[in-house]
Write an enzyme that holds these catalytic residues in place. Sequence first.
Site, mmCIF file in Angstrom:
data_model
loop_
_atom_site.group_PDB
_atom_site.id
_atom_site.type_symbol
_atom_site.label_atom_id
_atom_site.label_comp_id
_atom_site.label_asym_id
_atom_site.label_seq_id
_atom_site.Cartn_x
_atom_site.Cartn_y
_atom_site.Cartn_z
ATOM 1 N N LYS A 184 0.874 -1.171 0.000
ATOM 2 C CA LYS A 184 0.000 0.000 0.000
ATOM 3 C C LYS A 184 0.917 1.228 0.000
ATOM 4 O O LYS A 184 1.443 1.618 1.043
ATOM 5 C CB LYS A 184 -0.910 -0.028 1.230
ATOM 6 C CG LYS A 184 -2.057 0.992 1.168
ATOM 7 C CD LYS A 184 -1.584 2.357 1.620
ATOM 8 C CE LYS A 184 -2.635 3.423 1.376
ATOM 9 N NZ LYS A 184 -2.084 4.780 1.680
ATOM 10 N N GLY A 237 6.458 5.507 8.509
ATOM 11 C CA GLY A 237 5.642 6.713 8.550
ATOM 12 C C GLY A 237 5.667 7.332 9.924
ATOM 13 O O GLY A 237 6.584 7.098 10.719
ATOM 14 N N SER A 238 4.641 8.082 10.234
ATOM 15 C CA SER A 238 4.618 8.838 11.486
ATOM 16 C C SER A 238 4.357 7.924 12.675
ATOM 17 O O SER A 238 3.725 6.869 12.555
ATOM 18 C CB SER A 238 3.543 9.919 11.427
ATOM 19 O OG SER A 238 2.252 9.346 11.496
ATOM 20 N N THR A 239 4.823 8.370 13.836
ATOM 21 C CA THR A 239 4.603 7.611 15.064
ATOM 22 C C THR A 239 3.118 7.499 15.372
ATOM 23 O O THR A 239 2.641 6.440 15.805
ATOM 24 C CB THR A 239 5.352 8.278 16.225
ATOM 25 O OG1 THR A 239 6.760 8.206 15.971
ATOM 26 C CG2 THR A 239 5.055 7.589 17.545
ATOM 27 N N GLY A 242 1.655 4.871 13.212
ATOM 28 C CA GLY A 242 2.226 3.599 13.648
ATOM 29 C C GLY A 242 1.564 3.067 14.903
ATOM 30 O O GLY A 242 1.326 1.857 15.032
ATOM 31 N N GLU A 259 9.036 1.508 11.305
ATOM 32 C CA GLU A 259 10.087 2.533 11.202
ATOM 33 C C GLU A 259 9.362 3.865 11.236
ATOM 34 O O GLU A 259 8.749 4.280 10.262
ATOM 35 C CB GLU A 259 10.879 2.335 9.911
ATOM 36 C CG GLU A 259 12.233 3.026 9.943
ATOM 37 C CD GLU A 259 12.174 4.416 9.315
ATOM 38 O OE1 GLU A 259 11.988 5.385 10.090
ATOM 39 O OE2 GLU A 259 12.307 4.516 8.099
ATOM 40 N N CYS A 293 13.391 10.892 8.186
ATOM 41 C CA CYS A 293 13.313 10.638 9.631
ATOM 42 C C CYS A 293 14.683 10.581 10.292
ATOM 43 O O CYS A 293 14.791 10.747 11.499
ATOM 44 C CB CYS A 293 12.545 9.351 9.879
ATOM 45 S SG CYS A 293 13.145 7.958 8.902
ATOM 46 N N GLU A 392 8.659 16.222 15.752
ATOM 47 C CA GLU A 392 9.209 16.051 14.409
ATOM 48 C C GLU A 392 8.531 17.014 13.442
ATOM 49 O O GLU A 392 7.314 16.989 13.271
ATOM 50 C CB GLU A 392 9.016 14.611 13.933
ATOM 51 C CG GLU A 392 9.666 14.340 12.591
ATOM 52 C CD GLU A 392 9.521 12.895 12.140
ATOM 53 O OE1 GLU A 392 10.491 12.350 11.586
ATOM 54 O OE2 GLU A 392 8.444 12.310 12.339
#
Length: 487
Positions: A184, A237-239, A242, A259, A293, A392
């Site tokens: 995806k 991607g973003s925390t 995630g 990650e 990142c 971030e």
Amino acid sequence: MTTTPQRLFIDGEWTEPADGHYEVVDPATEETVGLAPEASRAQVYEAASAARDAFATWSRTRPEERAAILDRAADLMQRDFLANAELAQAESGATTATARGMQVAVGAARFRRYAKGALEPVEEAIAPQINEAGPMGRAGIFGALAGRRPVGVVTCITSYNNPWANPAGKVAPALAMGNTVVVKPAPQDPLSVYRMAGALAEAGVPAGVVNVVSGSAPGVGEAAVDSPDVDMVSFTGSTAVGQRIAEVCGRSMKRQLMELGGKGAAVVLDDADLDSAVAGIGTTFSFYSGQICTAPTRVLVQRAVHDALIEKLAAYAGYLTVGDPTAKGTVVGPVISAAHRDRVESYVELGRKEGARVVTGGERPDPTGRGFYVAPTLLADCTNDMRVVREEIFGPVVVVVPFDDEEEGIALANDSDYGLIDYVWSGDVARAFRVARRLRAGGVGVNTIGRNMEAPFGGFKRSGVGRDVGSYALHAYSELQSIVWPG
């Protein structure tokens, strides 16, 4: 750039999307690059079901066969190198050098690496153990081996900052280990991933082994995670996203490789080579326009060299050409979208309100009147409690925090929710390694932002779960099984 609307790739077939198409926009020109397919939830489930059906056969193919397909796919990616790079540049806004050298070239190289990886041993002998007689049976010598087995169906959810290297780093090792995949891609630049799927299909990957589904809404990704046919989710991607994925995976114990975000600390000690430090830190401005990142975005500098470092960083930023990523000499291209440009700019304004001093940047560049550009921005007089220091930003923004002694520098570096990659600059290598070992990060660069591409990659704390890259990626996409027998 592409006149024919893209179709989904499900079970070896190019399939019309149930929910139509959406426009992929060039971040530099704001023009339409092409039309990406909107998959329905049912089509995502269909892709996962196809991957499940294909797994039984693919997982038992000879490693040499898997290696040959991955190698052929790399050849085909290289054959169409310039066209692939042109598309990646149009989708992502990368400069020409980045699109060619860091996106398509790295993507092809990763397929070659895992073609070799498919041939790596998957079983390891364990020393025999002598057991005395007891409730578990007779006395005897027991042999054992540990073997890595494929996990099953892996959903790969990829990031927008590198539409070639990031998907390749997931798909290639997963296939090498005998898994099947549902990919995806990020909604902003999915067309490159369909090119990758086309190369794999032409290389002879069997139907159902690789499936690609896309969409502009969250529902496609959600379906790719919650499908009962999916055994593992690999996400970059973003925390925040995630965490939501991890919650869904936890309900059915799906394996995860995450990650996530980073706020890399660059600890600059008073004996550092400042020019080296500036060249490394400056990549936050120039590399993907800070949309990476691993960027050293949070500079912690010992007071004795604080002012000199600020001066050199400001000069470095001033030399960088911002503008059309296709133009020769451009170093800083656009960020991925208007929404993301606005987000980065809002952080700069927040920094001003928090008391940070804008040394350079801070205003929107207007090289063409079009495009989503952010000027390289340096914020000084920062403290560790500011949001611009703690969160971030994911853009060409560097924040600088001074410290007095080594202990304070280490404490500041570790006072973060993130722990992906940190950096240390010092003229004393022993001192640098002493500091590096105490940093709570998955990786530490000593006097460099370079990476060893066989070293494990991943984060501490909210920067992720698990490790990949090199042979560690093969481990990530496998389960360990032990087999024991009497001697």
